[in-house]
Scaffold this motif. Structure first.
Motif, PDB file in Angstrom:
ATOM      1  N   SER A   1      46.741 -61.110   4.169  1.00 28.94           N
ATOM      2  CA  SER A   1      47.224 -59.567   4.450  1.00 28.94           C
ATOM      3  C   SER A   1      45.859 -58.973   4.339  1.00 28.94           C
ATOM      4  O   SER A   1      45.127 -58.833   3.581  1.00 28.94           O
TER       5      SER A   1
ATOM      6  N   ARG B   1      51.673 -62.055   1.485  1.00 36.28           N
ATOM      7  CA  ARG B   1      52.186 -60.866   2.378  1.00 36.28           C
ATOM      8  C   ARG B   1      51.855 -59.528   1.854  1.00 36.28           C
ATOM      9  O   ARG B   1      51.882 -59.422   0.676  1.00 36.28           O
TER      10      ARG B   1
ATOM     11  N   VAL C   1      48.693 -59.371   9.462  1.00 41.29           N
ATOM     12  CA  VAL C   1      49.127 -60.658   8.692  1.00 41.29           C
ATOM     13  C   VAL C   1      48.812 -61.780   9.271  1.00 41.29           C
ATOM     14  O   VAL C   1      48.772 -61.875  10.695  1.00 41.29           O
TER      15      VAL C   1
END
Length: 236
Positions: free
Chosen positions: A175, A109, A159
Protein backbone atom coordinates in the motif's frame (compact mmCIF):
# COMPACT_ATOMS: atom_id res chain seq x y z
CA UNK A 1 -47.61 -3.25 -8.72
CA UNK A 2 -46.77 0.22 -10.01
CA UNK A 3 -45.58 1.20 -6.54
CA UNK A 4 -43.25 -1.82 -6.44
CA UNK A 5 -41.82 -1.01 -9.89
CA UNK A 6 -41.34 2.62 -8.87
CA UNK A 7 -39.61 1.57 -5.64
CA UNK A 8 -37.28 -0.78 -7.54
CA UNK A 9 -36.48 1.96 -10.06
CA UNK A 10 -35.69 4.45 -7.29
CA UNK A 11 -33.51 1.88 -5.52
CA UNK A 12 -31.56 1.13 -8.71
CA UNK A 13 -31.14 4.85 -9.36
CA UNK A 14 -29.87 5.37 -5.82
CA UNK A 15 -27.36 2.52 -6.14
CA UNK A 16 -26.17 3.77 -9.54
CA UNK A 17 -25.84 7.32 -8.24
CA UNK A 18 -23.89 6.15 -5.18
CA UNK A 19 -21.51 4.10 -7.34
CA UNK A 20 -21.02 7.05 -9.66
CA UNK A 21 -19.96 9.18 -6.71
CA UNK A 22 -17.56 6.45 -5.61
CA UNK A 23 -15.61 6.34 -8.87
CA UNK A 24 -13.90 8.99 -10.98
CA UNK A 25 -12.36 8.47 -14.41
CA UNK A 26 -9.60 10.95 -13.66
CA UNK A 27 -8.28 13.22 -10.93
CA UNK A 28 -5.55 15.86 -10.88
CA UNK A 29 -3.42 17.23 -8.06
CA UNK A 30 -5.20 20.56 -8.52
CA UNK A 31 -8.55 18.80 -7.95
CA UNK A 32 -7.29 17.37 -4.65
CA UNK A 33 -6.56 20.90 -3.38
CA UNK A 34 -9.69 22.63 -4.72
CA UNK A 35 -12.40 22.71 -2.05
CA UNK A 36 -15.10 23.35 -4.65
CA UNK A 37 -14.17 20.01 -6.16
CA UNK A 38 -13.07 17.77 -3.30
CA UNK A 39 -15.91 18.61 -0.89
CA UNK A 40 -18.22 16.41 -2.99
CA UNK A 41 -15.77 13.49 -3.19
CA UNK A 42 -16.31 10.69 -0.70
CA UNK A 43 -13.63 8.69 1.07
CA UNK A 44 -12.60 5.49 -0.73
CA UNK A 45 -13.61 6.88 -4.13
CA UNK A 46 -11.93 4.77 -6.81
CA UNK A 47 -9.72 6.75 -9.21
CA UNK A 48 -8.93 5.35 -12.64
CA UNK A 49 -6.24 7.87 -13.59
CA UNK A 50 -4.31 10.50 -11.62
CA UNK A 51 -2.17 13.45 -12.79
CA UNK A 52 0.47 14.57 -10.29
CA UNK A 53 1.65 18.08 -9.46
CA UNK A 54 4.40 17.66 -12.07
CA UNK A 55 1.90 16.47 -14.71
CA UNK A 56 2.96 12.84 -14.54
CA UNK A 57 0.11 10.41 -15.12
CA UNK A 58 -0.47 7.13 -13.33
CA UNK A 59 -3.43 4.82 -13.78
CA UNK A 60 -4.72 1.40 -12.81
CA UNK A 61 -2.77 -1.29 -14.65
CA UNK A 62 0.46 0.73 -14.89
CA UNK A 63 3.81 -0.79 -13.95
CA UNK A 64 5.85 1.10 -11.35
CA UNK A 65 9.25 0.53 -9.75
CA UNK A 66 10.06 0.82 -6.07
CA UNK A 67 12.82 3.42 -5.71
CA UNK A 68 15.01 4.30 -2.74
CA UNK A 69 13.63 4.08 0.81
CA UNK A 70 13.62 7.48 2.50
CA UNK A 71 13.27 6.45 6.15
CA UNK A 72 14.97 4.24 8.74
CA UNK A 73 13.92 1.94 11.56
CA UNK A 74 16.02 1.46 14.67
CA UNK A 75 15.83 -1.63 16.86
CA UNK A 76 17.77 -2.70 19.93
CA UNK A 77 18.09 -6.08 21.67
CA UNK A 78 19.72 -6.88 25.00
CA UNK A 79 21.30 -10.28 25.62
CA UNK A 80 22.05 -11.40 29.20
CA UNK A 81 23.53 -14.47 30.90
CA UNK A 82 25.24 -15.74 34.06
CA UNK A 83 28.58 -17.45 34.64
CA UNK A 84 29.89 -20.10 37.05
CA UNK A 85 28.06 -22.97 38.77
CA UNK A 86 25.98 -20.50 40.68
CA UNK A 87 24.45 -17.34 39.38
CA UNK A 88 27.12 -15.12 40.89
CA UNK A 89 26.92 -12.42 38.29
CA UNK A 90 25.56 -11.52 34.93
CA UNK A 91 26.70 -10.32 31.57
CA UNK A 92 24.54 -8.26 29.30
CA UNK A 93 25.12 -6.87 25.86
CA UNK A 94 23.01 -4.62 23.71
CA UNK A 95 22.94 -4.72 19.95
CA UNK A 96 21.38 -1.98 17.86
CA UNK A 97 20.50 -2.33 14.21
CA UNK A 98 19.36 0.14 11.59
CA UNK A 99 17.16 -0.84 8.67
CA UNK A 100 16.22 1.30 5.70
CA UNK A 101 12.47 1.45 5.22
CA UNK A 102 9.99 3.24 3.00
CA UNK A 103 8.17 6.16 4.55
CA UNK A 104 5.06 5.88 2.39
CA UNK A 105 4.92 2.18 1.40
CA UNK A 106 3.40 -0.37 3.77
CA UNK A 107 3.19 -4.13 3.59
CA UNK A 108 -0.32 -5.40 2.86
CA UNK A 109 -3.52 -3.55 2.06
CA UNK A 110 -4.43 -0.34 3.96
CA UNK A 111 -6.95 -2.27 6.08
CA UNK A 112 -6.24 -5.82 5.02
CA UNK A 113 -6.06 -8.99 7.09
CA UNK A 114 -2.38 -8.48 7.89
CA UNK A 115 -2.86 -4.97 9.24
CA UNK A 116 -5.91 -6.03 11.28
CA UNK A 117 -3.97 -8.88 12.90
CA UNK A 118 -1.05 -6.55 13.58
CA UNK A 119 -3.40 -4.09 15.29
CA UNK A 120 -4.91 -6.85 17.43
CA UNK A 121 -1.40 -7.80 18.54
CA UNK A 122 -0.65 -4.19 19.40
CA UNK A 123 1.84 -3.82 16.56
CA UNK A 124 1.99 -1.13 13.92
CA UNK A 125 1.67 -2.28 10.33
CA UNK A 126 5.21 -2.78 9.04
CA UNK A 127 6.67 -0.58 6.36
CA UNK A 128 8.31 -2.08 3.29
CA UNK A 129 12.08 -2.30 3.61
CA UNK A 130 15.13 -2.01 1.39
CA UNK A 131 14.84 -5.62 0.18
CA UNK A 132 12.08 -4.50 -2.20
CA UNK A 133 14.14 -1.76 -3.83
CA UNK A 134 13.99 -1.90 -7.66
CA UNK A 135 11.06 -4.34 -7.55
CA UNK A 136 8.41 -3.89 -10.22
CA UNK A 137 4.74 -3.82 -9.27
CA UNK A 138 1.37 -3.31 -10.94
CA UNK A 139 -1.10 -0.64 -9.84
CA UNK A 140 -4.18 -2.57 -8.77
CA UNK A 141 -6.18 0.19 -7.15
CA UNK A 142 -6.12 3.95 -6.50
CA UNK A 143 -8.50 5.47 -3.94
CA UNK A 144 -9.02 9.00 -2.66
CA UNK A 145 -9.34 9.96 1.01
CA UNK A 146 -9.80 13.24 2.85
CA UNK A 147 -7.10 14.40 5.25
CA UNK A 148 -9.72 14.48 7.99
CA UNK A 149 -13.20 15.90 7.33
CA UNK A 150 -14.67 16.35 3.86
CA UNK A 151 -13.55 19.98 4.01
CA UNK A 152 -9.93 18.83 3.99
CA UNK A 153 -7.90 18.18 0.80
CA UNK A 154 -7.59 14.72 -0.70
CA UNK A 155 -4.71 12.29 -0.75
CA UNK A 156 -4.48 9.06 -2.74
CA UNK A 157 -3.75 5.55 -1.50
CA UNK A 158 -2.47 3.15 -4.13
CA UNK A 159 -2.50 -0.66 -3.86
CA UNK A 160 0.29 -2.49 -5.69
CA UNK A 161 0.38 -6.13 -6.74
CA UNK A 162 3.34 -8.35 -7.60
CA UNK A 163 4.11 -8.59 -11.33
CA UNK A 164 3.46 -12.34 -11.63
CA UNK A 165 0.56 -12.52 -9.20
CA UNK A 166 2.73 -13.84 -6.40
CA UNK A 167 3.36 -12.12 -3.06
CA UNK A 168 5.80 -9.70 -1.46
CA UNK A 169 6.96 -12.09 1.23
CA UNK A 170 3.86 -13.00 3.24
CA UNK A 171 1.87 -10.06 1.86
CA UNK A 172 0.10 -10.24 -1.47
CA UNK A 173 -0.08 -6.46 -1.79
CA UNK A 174 1.74 -3.25 -0.92
CA UNK A 175 0.00 0.00 0.00
CA UNK A 176 1.34 3.40 -1.03
CA UNK A 177 -0.16 5.56 1.72
CA UNK A 178 0.38 8.91 -0.03
CA UNK A 179 0.80 8.52 -3.78
CA UNK A 180 1.82 12.12 -4.50
CA UNK A 181 4.52 12.21 -1.82
CA UNK A 182 5.77 8.73 -2.68
CA UNK A 183 6.29 9.78 -6.31
CA UNK A 184 7.83 13.14 -5.44
CA UNK A 185 10.24 11.57 -2.92
CA UNK A 186 11.37 8.92 -5.41
CA UNK A 187 10.01 5.98 -3.42
CA UNK A 188 7.78 5.21 -6.41
CA UNK A 189 9.29 5.54 -9.89
CA UNK A 190 7.03 5.98 -12.90
CA UNK A 191 7.76 5.00 -16.46
CA UNK A 192 8.09 8.01 -18.78
CA UNK A 193 8.25 10.33 -15.78
CA UNK A 194 8.50 14.00 -16.71
CA UNK A 195 11.56 15.92 -15.59
CA UNK A 196 11.00 18.44 -12.80
CA UNK A 197 12.21 22.05 -12.97
CA UNK A 198 14.94 21.40 -10.38
CA UNK A 199 16.14 18.36 -12.30
CA UNK A 200 16.25 20.36 -15.55
CA UNK A 201 18.31 23.13 -13.92
CA UNK A 202 20.71 20.57 -12.44
CA UNK A 203 21.09 18.84 -15.80
CA UNK A 204 21.80 22.14 -17.57
CA UNK A 205 24.41 23.13 -14.96
CA UNK A 206 26.11 19.78 -15.40
CA UNK A 207 26.08 20.21 -19.18
CA UNK A 208 27.65 23.67 -18.85
CA UNK A 209 30.48 22.23 -16.77
CA UNK A 210 31.03 19.53 -19.39
CA UNK A 211 31.15 22.15 -22.12
CA UNK A 212 33.73 24.18 -20.17
CA UNK A 213 36.08 21.19 -20.02
CA UNK A 214 35.48 20.34 -23.69
CA UNK A 215 33.46 17.21 -22.91
CA UNK A 216 30.44 18.66 -24.73
CA UNK A 217 30.27 20.89 -27.77
CA UNK A 218 28.63 24.31 -27.67
CA UNK A 219 26.04 23.11 -30.19
CA UNK A 220 25.11 20.13 -28.00
CA UNK A 221 24.80 22.47 -25.01
CA UNK A 222 22.59 24.92 -26.91
CA UNK A 223 20.38 22.09 -28.18
CA UNK A 224 19.95 20.80 -24.63
CA UNK A 225 19.30 24.32 -23.35
CA UNK A 226 16.57 24.78 -25.95
CA UNK A 227 15.01 21.45 -24.97
CA UNK A 228 15.05 22.20 -21.23
CA UNK A 229 13.99 25.84 -21.47
CA UNK A 230 10.19 25.18 -21.38
CA UNK A 231 10.61 23.07 -18.23
CA UNK A 232 12.82 25.63 -16.47
CA UNK A 233 10.74 28.65 -17.47
CA UNK A 234 7.35 27.18 -16.58
CA UNK A 235 5.51 28.88 -13.73
CA UNK A 236 5.20 26.87 -10.53
Amino acid sequence: MKKIITLIALTLFSITNTNAQRELDSLTYENTQDINFFKSVKNRTLIQKYKTINKNVIQIGDTVILGNPTSQEFSSKTYSGSYGNKARGGISKSRSTTKKTYEFIKMGRPAGFGSIMASLNGDAQSMANNSLKNSKAIVKEIKAYHRGSKKKPLYLVMVLGEMNGRAFGINKYLSVMDTELAIESGEILLKNRKMTRDEAISKLKEAKELMEIDMMSKKEFEDLKKKLRPIIMKKE
